[in-house]
Design a protein around this motif. Structure first.
Motif, PDB file in Angstrom:
ATOM      1  N   ASP A  98       1.098  -1.238  -0.151  1.00  0.00           N
ATOM      2  CA  ASP A  98      -0.076   0.351   0.489  1.00  0.00           C
ATOM      3  C   ASP A  98       0.612   1.159  -0.440  1.00  0.00           C
ATOM      4  OD1 ASP A  98      -1.922   2.404   1.144  1.00  0.00           O
ATOM      5  OD2 ASP A  98      -3.193   0.358   1.931  1.00  0.00           O
ATOM      6  N   ASP A  99       0.515   2.117  -1.363  1.00  0.00           N
ATOM      7  CA  ASP A  99       1.774   3.330  -1.535  1.00  0.00           C
ATOM      8  C   ASP A  99       1.172   4.598  -0.057  1.00  0.00           C
ATOM      9  OD1 ASP A  99      -0.933   3.940  -2.175  1.00  0.00           O
ATOM     10  OD2 ASP A  99      -0.672   5.543  -3.443  1.00  0.00           O
ATOM     11  N   ASP A 100       0.170   4.438   0.865  1.00  0.00           N
ATOM     12  CA  ASP A 100      -0.490   5.097   1.623  1.00  0.00           C
ATOM     13  C   ASP A 100       1.190   4.702   2.656  1.00  0.00           C
ATOM     14  OD1 ASP A 100      -2.198   6.298   0.618  1.00  0.00           O
ATOM     15  OD2 ASP A 100      -4.019   4.657   0.813  1.00  0.00           O
ATOM     16  N   PRO A 112      -1.872   3.281   8.397  1.00  0.00           N
ATOM     17  CA  PRO A 112      -3.343   3.550   7.932  1.00  0.00           C
ATOM     18  C   PRO A 112      -3.303   2.100   7.612  1.00  0.00           C
ATOM     19  CG  PRO A 112      -1.927   4.051   6.285  1.00  0.00           C
ATOM     20  CD  PRO A 112      -0.930   3.525   7.447  1.00  0.00           C
ATOM     21  N   HIS A 113      -4.509   1.606   7.454  1.00  0.00           N
ATOM     22  CA  HIS A 113      -4.825   0.141   7.776  1.00  0.00           C
ATOM     23  C   HIS A 113      -4.630   0.137   6.445  1.00  0.00           C
ATOM     24  CE1 HIS A 113      -7.204  -3.919   7.535  1.00  0.00           C
ATOM     25  NE2 HIS A 113      -7.966  -2.810   6.085  1.00  0.00           N
ATOM     26  N   ASP A 114      -3.439  -0.811   5.769  1.00  0.00           N
ATOM     27  CA  ASP A 114      -3.658  -1.406   4.080  1.00  0.00           C
ATOM     28  C   ASP A 114      -4.731  -1.723   3.961  1.00  0.00           C
ATOM     29  OD1 ASP A 114      -3.433  -3.275   5.795  1.00  0.00           O
ATOM     30  OD2 ASP A 114      -1.928  -4.821   4.459  1.00  0.00           O
ATOM     31  N   ASN A 115      -5.235  -1.383   2.439  1.00  0.00           N
ATOM     32  CA  ASN A 115      -6.127  -1.889   1.772  1.00  0.00           C
ATOM     33  C   ASN A 115      -6.000  -1.883   0.195  1.00  0.00           C
ATOM     34  OD1 ASN A 115      -6.136   1.228   1.324  1.00  0.00           O
ATOM     35  ND2 ASN A 115      -7.879   1.370   2.042  1.00  0.00           N
ATOM     36  N   GLU A 116      -4.790  -1.817  -0.406  1.00  0.00           N
ATOM     37  CA  GLU A 116      -4.352  -2.382  -1.509  1.00  0.00           C
ATOM     38  C   GLU A 116      -2.971  -2.364  -1.827  1.00  0.00           C
ATOM     39  OE1 GLU A 116      -4.859   1.659  -3.265  1.00  0.00           O
ATOM     40  OE2 GLU A 116      -4.636   3.069  -2.222  1.00  0.00           O
ATOM     41  N   ALA A 117      -2.817  -2.417  -3.098  1.00  0.00           N
ATOM     42  CA  ALA A 117      -1.213  -3.623  -3.035  1.00  0.00           C
ATOM     43  C   ALA A 117      -1.030  -2.812  -4.759  1.00  0.00           C
ATOM     44  CB  ALA A 117      -1.556  -4.791  -3.741  1.00  0.00           C
ATOM     45  N   GLU A 171       1.450  -5.778   7.847  1.00  0.00           N
ATOM     46  CA  GLU A 171       1.182  -4.165   7.364  1.00  0.00           C
ATOM     47  C   GLU A 171       1.040  -3.061   5.873  1.00  0.00           C
ATOM     48  OE1 GLU A 171       1.932  -2.319  12.681  1.00  0.00           O
ATOM     49  OE2 GLU A 171       3.492  -3.184  11.232  1.00  0.00           O
ATOM     50  N   TRP A 172       1.660  -4.108   5.523  1.00  0.00           N
ATOM     51  CA  TRP A 172       1.998  -3.426   4.831  1.00  0.00           C
ATOM     52  C   TRP A 172       1.200  -4.503   2.633  1.00  0.00           C
ATOM     53  CZ3 TRP A 172       4.058   0.014   1.720  1.00  0.00           C
ATOM     54  CH2 TRP A 172       4.478  -0.432   0.120  1.00  0.00           C
TER      55      TRP A 172
END
Length: 196
Positions: A98-100, A112-117, A171-172
């Motif tokens: 996740d870039d965030d 933040p919560h990881d929600n994308e790859a 977390e990633w």
């Protein structure tokens, strides 16, 4: 932005932090750099292996397997607290994340919560695989936890990072659970205390 330290500086940083190091083969030149850049680096990522037996675990992390060639990390932390260096440079350990999360690591803020790859983690993180079945029951000996703390602190100390630059694979990347059996919050507290 931080360029990766040299292999010699990496080895020195670990030893200076009191890490027991085992050098495996030509680890300094074993990498996946032909598949893309390594760096700038922004943090340290911790994994568990879902394996049993130190020798087999080190071999697997060095060589990888058919679908995922090695090295699968920079160092393998076995249950006895030794850190086996198996590669240096780009390694197949983080995958897309996740870039965030990456932005938070760079800013050393709460994750933040990881929600994308969508971001190449192999480029940006030092990676350590820890020998553990990852079932939540396999114990984490204190020698192994102390070694995780020391390797993370050594890298953070070299780059001038805080404990917020240390993350778990879970977390990633969405769907990952490692490391299971201790919390990354507790490990970051240990790293923070060591860096004081």
């Amino acid at each position: 932005m931080a360029p990766p330290m040299s292999a010699a500086d990496f080895l020195d940083a670990l030893k200076d932090e009191g890490v027991t190091v085992v050098e495996v083969g030509d680890w300094r030149h074993h990498n996946r750099n032909h598949k893309g850049p390594w760096g700038p680096v922004h943090g340290v990522m911790i994994h568990h292996t879902v394996t049993k037996g130190s020798a087999r675990t080190v071999e697997l992390c060095r060589d990888g397997y058919e679908d995922l060639p090695g090295p699968l990390c920079h160092g393998v932390i076995t249950k006895d607290g030794r850190v086996h260096l198996v590669g240096y440079g780009r390694a197949n350990h983080a995958g897309l994340g996740d870039d965030d999360v990456l932005r938070a690591v760079i800013a050393e803020k709460a994750l933040p919560h990881d929600n994308e790859a969508n971001t190449d983690g192999n480029r940006h993180f030092y990676g350590f695989e820890c020998e553990n079945l990852g079932d939540g029951h396999d114990p984490w000996p204190e020698a192994q936890l102390a070694a995780i703390e020391r390797v993370a602190a050594a890298i953070c100390r070299h780059h001038g990072w805080t404990e917020r630059s240390v993350i778990g694979h879970l977390e990633w990347q969405p769907g990952k659970v490692d490391p299971r059996g201790f919390t990354m919050a507790s490990m970051r507290e240990r790293v923070r205390d060591r860096l004081k």
